[in-house]
Scaffold this motif. Structure first.
Motif, PDB file in Angstrom:
ATOM      1  N   PHE A   1       8.070  -6.612 -10.128  1.00 64.12           N
ATOM      2  CA  PHE A   1       7.569  -6.254  -8.908  1.00 64.12           C
ATOM      3  C   PHE A   1       7.954  -4.706  -8.956  1.00 64.12           C
ATOM      4  N   PRO A   2       6.943  -3.718  -8.681  1.00 63.49           N
ATOM      5  CA  PRO A   2       7.199  -2.552  -8.676  1.00 63.49           C
ATOM      6  C   PRO A   2       8.598  -2.156  -7.682  1.00 63.49           C
TER       7      PRO A   2
ATOM      8  N   GLY B   1      12.037 -13.697  -5.055  1.00 61.32           N
ATOM      9  CA  GLY B   1      11.532 -13.229  -6.589  1.00 61.32           C
ATOM     10  C   GLY B   1      11.357 -11.691  -6.698  1.00 61.32           C
ATOM     11  N   ASN B   2      11.420 -11.329  -7.943  1.00 63.79           N
ATOM     12  CA  ASN B   2      11.093  -9.978  -8.292  1.00 63.79           C
ATOM     13  C   ASN B   2      10.342  -9.616  -9.377  1.00 63.79           C
ATOM     14  N   ALA B   3       9.524 -10.649  -9.753  1.00 64.35           N
ATOM     15  CA  ALA B   3       8.729 -10.561 -10.883  1.00 64.35           C
ATOM     16  C   ALA B   3       7.684 -11.910 -11.059  1.00 64.35           C
ATOM     17  N   LEU B   4       6.743 -11.669 -11.824  1.00 66.35           N
ATOM     18  CA  LEU B   4       5.479 -12.783 -12.252  1.00 66.35           C
ATOM     19  C   LEU B   4       5.609 -12.979 -13.684  1.00 66.35           C
ATOM     20  N   VAL B   5       5.735 -14.471 -13.908  1.00 62.94           N
ATOM     21  CA  VAL B   5       5.710 -14.761 -15.186  1.00 62.94           C
ATOM     22  C   VAL B   5       4.359 -15.237 -15.515  1.00 62.94           C
ATOM     23  N   VAL B   6       3.789 -14.687 -16.504  1.00 61.91           N
ATOM     24  CA  VAL B   6       2.399 -14.668 -17.059  1.00 61.91           C
ATOM     25  C   VAL B   6       2.040 -15.879 -17.965  1.00 61.91           C
ATOM     26  N   LEU B   7       1.353 -16.846 -17.473  1.00 57.49           N
ATOM     27  CA  LEU B   7       0.927 -18.051 -18.490  1.00 57.49           C
ATOM     28  C   LEU B   7      -0.397 -18.203 -18.600  1.00 57.49           C
TER      29      LEU B   7
ATOM     30  N   VAL C   1       0.853  -1.260   0.002  1.00 53.93           N
ATOM     31  CA  VAL C   1      -0.097  -0.078   0.107  1.00 53.93           C
ATOM     32  C   VAL C   1       0.946   1.379  -0.068  1.00 53.93           C
ATOM     33  N   VAL C   2       1.886   1.385   0.937  1.00 51.43           N
ATOM     34  CA  VAL C   2       3.000   2.347   0.769  1.00 51.43           C
ATOM     35  C   VAL C   2       3.598   2.614  -0.578  1.00 51.43           C
ATOM     36  N   GLU C   3       3.897   1.749  -1.069  1.00 49.78           N
ATOM     37  CA  GLU C   3       4.686   1.558  -2.306  1.00 49.78           C
ATOM     38  C   GLU C   3       3.723   2.174  -3.524  1.00 49.78           C
TER      39      GLU C   3
ATOM     40  N   THR D   1      -2.777 -10.831  -5.816  1.00 52.42           N
ATOM     41  CA  THR D   1      -4.185 -10.040  -6.316  1.00 52.42           C
ATOM     42  C   THR D   1      -3.994  -8.414  -5.820  1.00 52.42           C
ATOM     43  N   PHE D   2      -3.187  -8.179  -4.659  1.00 51.91           N
ATOM     44  CA  PHE D   2      -3.223  -6.752  -4.547  1.00 51.91           C
ATOM     45  C   PHE D   2      -2.564  -6.110  -5.726  1.00 51.91           C
ATOM     46  N   LEU D   3      -1.317  -6.788  -6.208  1.00 52.39           N
ATOM     47  CA  LEU D   3      -0.589  -6.263  -7.336  1.00 52.39           C
ATOM     48  C   LEU D   3      -1.468  -6.103  -8.481  1.00 52.39           C
TER      49      LEU D   3
END
Length: 409
Positions: A405-406, A382-388, A218-220, A311-313
């Motif tokens: 990730f932001p 981790g620093n990312a999500l791979v979308v499949l 939320v802060v970010e 889900t928040f992201l």
């Protein structure tokens, strides 16, 4: 109320419904420059001044008349009489004539009469005279208003105030900035098994990590997190906690939105709120719920730590961006080469935690390992999500879509 509730939406359908319910904030507050980093600008800003405010020099050297120096060279230097100095902040008050020069320092206004500057390294000082080893030129003169022109708009409503933009606002003459007041976001974890960190952990208990990871997200994203005290698994306790929450712009709950007998968020909203949708065709985070309760938007996030953060992201962050009126996209996307296999879900879009890195070949990405939605450490390493897409796995060497990730890459 279940009358208008939709179920099993695609990610795009669910996000559209979330954003339709988001109303941009109208509350503007004025913050000092030093307190405005990371806030969102609430109004367009015009420059109050020209910058530079006068023609000035971008180098240390001597200001003079270009015509006096055209014949200067190493073998045939030109001598000029130095009639004064012009440090930054203390401009020379006289006027330069033929055969004269004024010593200038970076940022100092060009004295009247001068139309060129010679760099100090191309000169030799000899008492009250200076020898020029090459012609002076106007290339090192910064013209008045070269950077900023008084009255022109350089920062726009909805701009995120980065350090560069705050510095620009300062150069434009602003001591305080009109910013959108940060949305207050309530964060509520449910479940009798949830225990605050630092307390003794009972058999079958789990420490409350969701409230703190969500507060950071939320802060970010530009909001003000309000961590609410834990409630037990009862509708009465949940209702009381919501009534005590005060003025909020968004409520995040973690847990209590699935099909179980103790999923109290869903049960209370069925009686007293309006559930817009429940369940999204994604993994992790499928049992996402979006509702309103007494006019308050509510995102019911799954209880598993990874599901709550993902889900928040994908939904909470875009919602906050709209509340703030931010003009930049809430998430960026990259294309990367897979270094490891990524397994798809057969019926739902999958978001796999991964490590994204830059190489000479471009972006490359590898799995964090165990993809269980209870493995919170995957969100730390981790620093990312791979979308499949559903049913479409990825093998090493293939190109995949990645959401960093932001603030990471």
């Amino acid at each position: 109320m279940l009358m208008n509730m939709k179920q099993n939406l695609s990610v795009e359908e669910a996000l559209e419904m979330v954003l339709q319910e988001a109303r941009p904030r109208q509350t503007i507050e004025h913050l000092p420059l030093a307190a405005s980093y990371g806030a969102v600008l609430g109004e367009d800003l015009i420059s109050k001044v020209h910058h530079p405010s006068a023609d000035d020099t971008s180098v240390d050297g001597y200001a003079c008349l270009e015509a006096d120096t055209r014949s200067a060279s190493l073998g045939n230097p030109v001598r000029l009489r130095v009639i004064g100095q012009s440090p930054a902040g203390k401009p020379f008050s006289g006027r330069i004539g033929r055969g004269e020069a004024v010593q200038v320092f970076t940022g100092a206004p060009i004295p009247p009469g001068a139309d060129a500057v010679i760099r100090v390294e191309d000169t030799l000082r000899e008492g009250e005279f200076v020898w020029l080893m090459k012609p002076a030129s106007a290339t090192d003169i910064r013209r008045k208003g070269d950077d900023l022109v008084e009255g022109q708009t350089y920062l726009r409503k909805g701009d995120l105030l980065t350090p560069g933009r705050v510095g620009l606002a300062a150069a434009m003459g602003y001591a305080t900035l009109p910013v959108v007041k940060r949305p207050r976001v309530g964060i509520l974890s449910t479940g009798d098994e949830v225990v605050e960190p630092g307390e003794a952990l009972p058999y079958g208990g789990v420490y409350n990590s969701n409230s703190y990871s969500l507060a950071g997200l939320v802060v970010e994203a530009g909001g003000e997190p309000v961590i609410l005290p834990k409630i037990s698994d009862s509708v009465e306790g949940l209702r009381t906690q919501l009534q005590r929450a005060g003025q909020l712009d968004l409520l995040l709950t973690s847990g209590g939105v699935s099909m179980g007998e103790y999923d109290i968020v869903r049960r209370m909203l069925e009686r007293e709120g309006e559930i817009h949708f429940w369940k999204v065709r994604m993994q992790p985070g499928g049992p996402l719920l979006f509702a309103t309760w007494n006019g308050l938007p509510l995102l019911g996030l799954p209880g598993n730590p990874v599901s709550a953060m993902v889900t928040f992201l994908l939904f909470g962050r875009p919602l906050l961006f709209k509340l703030l009126g931010r003009t930049d996209p809430p998430l960026s996307r990259r294309r990367a080469i897979a270094d490891t296999p990524f397994e798809a879900n057969p019926t739902r879009r999958a978001y796999r935690r991964a490590v994204l890195r830059w190489t000479e070949e471009g972006y490359r990405v590898a799995t964090t390992g165990n993809q269980s939605s209870a493995v919170l450490r995957s969100m730390a390493v981790g620093n990312a999500l791979v979308v499949l897409e559903a049913g479409v796995s990825a093998q090493p060497g293939e190109i995949v879509e990645v959401i960093p990730f932001p603030g990471t890459t």
